[in-house]
Structure formats: C-alpha cells, structure tokens
Design a protein around this motif. Structure first.
Motif, PDB file in Angstrom:
ATOM      1  N   GLU A   1     105.785  75.042 126.672  1.00 38.70           N
ATOM      2  CA  GLU A   1     105.315  76.417 126.578  1.00 38.70           C
ATOM      3  C   GLU A   1     103.786  76.416 126.644  1.00 38.70           C
ATOM      4  O   GLU A   1     103.145  75.641 125.941  1.00 38.70           O
ATOM      5  CB  GLU A   1     105.776  77.042 125.262  1.00 38.70           C
ATOM      6  CG  GLU A   1     105.363  78.484 125.093  1.00 38.70           C
ATOM      7  CD  GLU A   1     105.912  79.095 123.806  1.00 38.70           C
ATOM      8  OE1 GLU A   1     106.736  80.019 123.877  1.00 38.70           O
ATOM      9  OE2 GLU A   1     105.504  78.619 122.721  1.00 38.70           O
TER      10      GLU A   1
ATOM     11  N   TRP B   1      99.337  83.535 129.280  1.00 39.53           N
ATOM     12  CA  TRP B   1     100.775  83.615 129.555  1.00 39.53           C
ATOM     13  C   TRP B   1     101.091  84.541 130.725  1.00 39.53           C
ATOM     14  O   TRP B   1     101.993  84.263 131.508  1.00 39.53           O
ATOM     15  CB  TRP B   1     101.515  84.067 128.298  1.00 39.53           C
ATOM     16  CG  TRP B   1     101.636  82.999 127.257  1.00 39.53           C
ATOM     17  CD1 TRP B   1     100.896  81.862 127.147  1.00 39.53           C
ATOM     18  CD2 TRP B   1     102.572  82.971 126.181  1.00 39.53           C
ATOM     19  NE1 TRP B   1     101.308  81.131 126.066  1.00 39.53           N
ATOM     20  CE2 TRP B   1     102.327  81.783 125.450  1.00 39.53           C
ATOM     21  CE3 TRP B   1     103.570  83.828 125.754  1.00 39.53           C
ATOM     22  CZ2 TRP B   1     103.073  81.440 124.321  1.00 39.53           C
ATOM     23  CZ3 TRP B   1     104.310  83.485 124.624  1.00 39.53           C
ATOM     24  CH2 TRP B   1     104.065  82.299 123.931  1.00 39.53           C
ATOM     25  N   ARG B   2     100.393  85.653 130.825  1.00 39.61           N
ATOM     26  CA  ARG B   2     100.671  86.570 131.945  1.00 39.61           C
ATOM     27  C   ARG B   2     100.330  85.929 133.279  1.00 39.61           C
ATOM     28  O   ARG B   2     101.091  86.051 134.255  1.00 39.61           O
ATOM     29  CB  ARG B   2      99.908  87.875 131.747  1.00 39.61           C
ATOM     30  CG  ARG B   2     100.512  88.767 130.662  1.00 39.61           C
ATOM     31  CD  ARG B   2      99.724  90.029 130.455  1.00 39.61           C
ATOM     32  NE  ARG B   2      98.408  89.767 129.874  1.00 39.61           N
ATOM     33  CZ  ARG B   2      97.558  90.704 129.502  1.00 39.61           C
ATOM     34  NH1 ARG B   2      97.869  91.974 129.678  1.00 39.61           N
ATOM     35  NH2 ARG B   2      96.403  90.386 128.966  1.00 39.61           N
TER      36      ARG B   2
ATOM     37  N   THR C   1     103.146  83.283 134.088  1.00 36.17           N
ATOM     38  CA  THR C   1     104.392  83.828 134.643  1.00 36.17           C
ATOM     39  C   THR C   1     104.156  84.427 136.030  1.00 36.17           C
ATOM     40  O   THR C   1     105.008  84.290 136.914  1.00 36.17           O
ATOM     41  CB  THR C   1     104.993  84.889 133.707  1.00 36.17           C
ATOM     42  OG1 THR C   1     104.008  85.876 133.406  1.00 36.17           O
ATOM     43  CG2 THR C   1     105.460  84.257 132.411  1.00 36.17           C
ATOM     44  N   ASN C   2     103.008  85.060 136.241  1.00 37.03           N
ATOM     45  CA  ASN C   2     102.716  85.634 137.562  1.00 37.03           C
ATOM     46  C   ASN C   2     102.611  84.550 138.629  1.00 37.03           C
ATOM     47  O   ASN C   2     103.072  84.728 139.767  1.00 37.03           O
ATOM     48  CB  ASN C   2     101.413  86.437 137.513  1.00 37.03           C
ATOM     49  CG  ASN C   2     101.563  87.743 136.763  1.00 37.03           C
ATOM     50  OD1 ASN C   2     102.672  88.242 136.577  1.00 37.03           O
ATOM     51  ND2 ASN C   2     100.456  88.294 136.306  1.00 37.03           N
TER      52      ASN C   2
ATOM     53  N   MET D   1     106.178  83.348 139.397  1.00 39.62           N
ATOM     54  CA  MET D   1     106.915  84.366 140.157  1.00 39.62           C
ATOM     55  C   MET D   1     106.378  84.503 141.575  1.00 39.62           C
ATOM     56  O   MET D   1     107.135  84.750 142.520  1.00 39.62           O
ATOM     57  CB  MET D   1     106.852  85.699 139.428  1.00 39.62           C
ATOM     58  CG  MET D   1     107.757  85.776 138.218  1.00 39.62           C
ATOM     59  SD  MET D   1     109.493  85.536 138.676  1.00 39.62           S
ATOM     60  CE  MET D   1     110.150  84.889 137.127  1.00 39.62           C
TER      61      MET D   1
ATOM     62  N   ILE E   1     107.598  82.124 125.751  1.00 43.42           N
ATOM     63  CA  ILE E   1     107.477  82.127 127.208  1.00 43.42           C
ATOM     64  C   ILE E   1     108.840  82.320 127.877  1.00 43.42           C
ATOM     65  O   ILE E   1     108.924  82.862 128.984  1.00 43.42           O
ATOM     66  CB  ILE E   1     106.794  80.831 127.694  1.00 43.42           C
ATOM     67  CG1 ILE E   1     106.249  81.027 129.108  1.00 43.42           C
ATOM     68  CG2 ILE E   1     107.736  79.655 127.612  1.00 43.42           C
ATOM     69  CD1 ILE E   1     105.199  82.107 129.224  1.00 43.42           C
TER      70      ILE E   1
ATOM     71  N   LEU F   1     109.252  86.034 128.138  1.00 45.04           N
ATOM     72  CA  LEU F   1     108.340  86.604 129.129  1.00 45.04           C
ATOM     73  C   LEU F   1     108.751  86.231 130.550  1.00 45.04           C
ATOM     74  O   LEU F   1     108.656  87.048 131.470  1.00 45.04           O
ATOM     75  CB  LEU F   1     106.915  86.130 128.856  1.00 45.04           C
ATOM     76  CG  LEU F   1     106.284  86.595 127.551  1.00 45.04           C
ATOM     77  CD1 LEU F   1     104.837  86.135 127.479  1.00 45.04           C
ATOM     78  CD2 LEU F   1     106.354  88.107 127.414  1.00 45.04           C
ATOM     79  N   PHE F   2     109.215  84.995 130.734  1.00 48.15           N
ATOM     80  CA  PHE F   2     109.639  84.569 132.067  1.00 48.15           C
ATOM     81  C   PHE F   2     110.876  85.344 132.511  1.00 48.15           C
ATOM     82  O   PHE F   2     110.983  85.755 133.672  1.00 48.15           O
ATOM     83  CB  PHE F   2     109.917  83.069 132.077  1.00 48.15           C
ATOM     84  CG  PHE F   2     110.202  82.508 133.440  1.00 48.15           C
ATOM     85  CD1 PHE F   2     109.167  82.201 134.305  1.00 48.15           C
ATOM     86  CD2 PHE F   2     111.503  82.287 133.860  1.00 48.15           C
ATOM     87  CE1 PHE F   2     109.428  81.686 135.573  1.00 48.15           C
ATOM     88  CE2 PHE F   2     111.777  81.784 135.111  1.00 48.15           C
ATOM     89  CZ  PHE F   2     110.727  81.478 135.976  1.00 48.15           C
TER      90      PHE F   2
ATOM     91  N   ALA G   1     109.768  88.740 133.520  1.00 53.05           N
ATOM     92  CA  ALA G   1     109.089  88.701 134.810  1.00 53.05           C
ATOM     93  C   ALA G   1     110.099  88.607 135.951  1.00 53.05           C
ATOM     94  O   ALA G   1     109.939  89.235 136.997  1.00 53.05           O
ATOM     95  CB  ALA G   1     108.125  87.520 134.860  1.00 53.05           C
TER      96      ALA G   1
ATOM     97  N   THR H   1     118.669  88.181 136.484  1.00 51.56           N
ATOM     98  CA  THR H   1     118.141  87.220 135.511  1.00 51.56           C
ATOM     99  C   THR H   1     119.049  87.133 134.295  1.00 51.56           C
ATOM    100  O   THR H   1     119.457  88.161 133.744  1.00 51.56           O
ATOM    101  CB  THR H   1     116.721  87.615 135.077  1.00 51.56           C
ATOM    102  OG1 THR H   1     115.876  87.690 136.239  1.00 51.56           O
ATOM    103  CG2 THR H   1     116.140  86.599 134.114  1.00 51.56           C
TER     104      THR H   1
END
Length: 282
Positions: free
Chosen positions: A101, A106-107, A110-111, A114, A169, A172-173, A176, A184
């Motif tokens: 993690e 964090w944003r 994940t971005n 993705m 995470i 959050l993942f 996302a 998902t």
C-alpha cells in the motif's frame, strides 16, 4: 515454469483480460491477499511488464529497500514498488497488480494504474483484501464478495457494498475501477483475529477458491492445501494450551454453526464440486 513466447508483451495486445490486484499492508490481514497474488503469479507464469517509480509513492523509512547478494562482492537493492504483470490462466489473459500500500499520493497512484489499464478495456477488475474478524480457525474461511453496481450484483449473486468508514488503497482502487466503467468486484477474506502470526495460507486458499468461481477456471493449488492444514493444526495446538482462548473459539464455532443455513451449506458443497470438476477436466 517455462515462458510462452507467444504471450502478449503489451497491455494493448490483450483481449478482454481480467485484472486482479492485491496490496500488502493495512488491507491484508495475515498477508492473505498478497500471498494469494504471489501464488497466482507463480502458477500463471506471470511476466512483469513494468513497475511504478517507488520515489513517487513510498516512504522508505516505512517500506524499506532490501539488499540481496548474488556473490560476496555483488549486491542488488530491491526497492518497494507496485508491479504490473501479465499471466495466463487457461485461455484467459490476466493483468496482475501487486505491491505494498503506498504511503503518498494515493489519488495519483490509482490514476496512474487506471491510465495504464485504459487500453486493455478489462472484462472485470477483481481486488483482493483480508481483514481480521470474529471467525474460528477450524471452519472454512469466509470470503465476502461485494460490488457497487446493481446489475453486476444480480449477475454474480453478490451483495452491493454498504460499507462506510475508513478505507485503504484496496477501497480506492476498487472505486477507481468502478468510476472508469469497469465491472469491479472486491473479495475480502476474514482472518481469525486471535491468530497474530502471518501468513495465513488458509485465507489465501479461500481467496483463490473464490477466484476460481468467478473466472470459471481451475487454479493450481500447489502446496497451499497442505500449508493450510498445517496452519490450522498449529493454531489448534496453541488454542488448546490456553483455556480462555479455547472457550472463546468454541463459542465462535457454535455461533457460526448455528447461523449457517442449510441452503448456504448446500451452496458451499455445490461450489466445491464445481471446482473439483474444473480440476479434473484440466
């Protein structure tokens, strides 16, 4: 295992792959999810495509690099990072994402993942996690599957997530993936909270069983079943030496046995029979 020279070497070469992600740390009680991912990487002969730059996301005083020595005078530094690999299970391409993690941004983390997955248009994103729970070690490890899409919940026979509270995470993942329009699913193994030592191979095996069901394809279990039985025997011996813990475990066993409906037991038997048929037909 030997490599497949015909395997796609780029995410753009995949057709409807399944993305599976697991992150060690807060989301991973008993390191069950990360151990399941390591096993999956081995049995699918996964090959790493790329790794994220660890300087962007990790605090090296928390997740320290490690030194390995090939010879007494030659050493290599392994930096904690998140890797993206390609494996194959039967005829299905898998994109496997694994790492600790992150500590920062964090944003952006994940971005970036993705963005890398955008060209694959995955058929499904599966996120693995494990949490400590009031579950007895002597019974099957519960694995909860949840989604945030009503149609997907109906198709897979899963519950829609109603969780509110702190997240890691993994949460959050999964969010996302949903926001990117990918089907998902989050899978969480419930690790007995009174067992402090890691790893918990029984929980890793339970996660792999649920993956088999969702992928409709057998997964080579290797030595995990024997490791799971050895883990259960070890915990039973420790519990038997402490009367208070033994009494507590007996109460958990009774509570779980009384709460399991006959239909649920029948579903479990049917699922295990289907796994047997998949492995027999390999």
């Amino acid at each position: 295992m030997t490599g497949d020279t015909n395997r796609p070497r780029s995410l753009r070469d995949l057709v409807d792959p399944i993305v599976i992600a697991a992150f060690s740390g807060w989301n991973d009680a008993g390191v069950a999810a990360s151990q399941a991912m390591e096993h999956l990487q081995d049995v699918t002969d996964a090959e790493e495509l790329f790794a994220l730059d660890p300087d962007d996301f990790y605090d090296f005083q928390v997740n320290r690099p490690t030194i390995t020595r090939d010879t007494p005078t030659e050493s290599t530094i392994d930096w904690p990072t998140t890797t993206v690999s390609i494996g194959r299970l039967g005829a299905q391409d898998l994109v496997l994402i694994e790492g600790p993690e992150p500590n920062f941004r964090w944003r952006a983390f994940t971005n970036q993942l993705m963005s890398a997955l955008r060209s694959t248009n995955p058929a499904m994103v599966l996120v693995l996690g494990a949490l400590l729970a009031d579950t007895p070690h002597s019974r099957p490890i519960p694995v909860t599957g949840s989604v945030t899409d009503l149609l997907l919940a109906e198709r897979l026979g899963m519950e829609v997530s109603t969780y509110e509270g702190p997240t890691g995470i993994v949460g959050l993942f999964a969010k996302a993936g949903q926001d990117a329009g990918h089907p998902t699913v989050s899978l969480w193994a419930a690790v007995p909270h009174y067992v402090s030592q890691s790893p918990c191979p029984k929980a890793s095996l339970a996660l792999l069983h649920r993956l088999e069901d969702l992928l409709d394809s057998p997964i080579d279990q290797g030595d995990l079943p024997e490791l799971a039985r050895a883990w259960e025997r070890g915990v039973a011996e420790l519990a038997s030496d402490d009367a208070e813990i033994a009494e507590y475990v007996a109460g958990l066993e009774q509570e779980q046995d009384e709460s399991e409906l006959p239909e649920a037991t029948g579903d479990a038997i049917a699922a295990e029979f289907m796994r047997y048929l998949r492995r027999r037909d390999r």
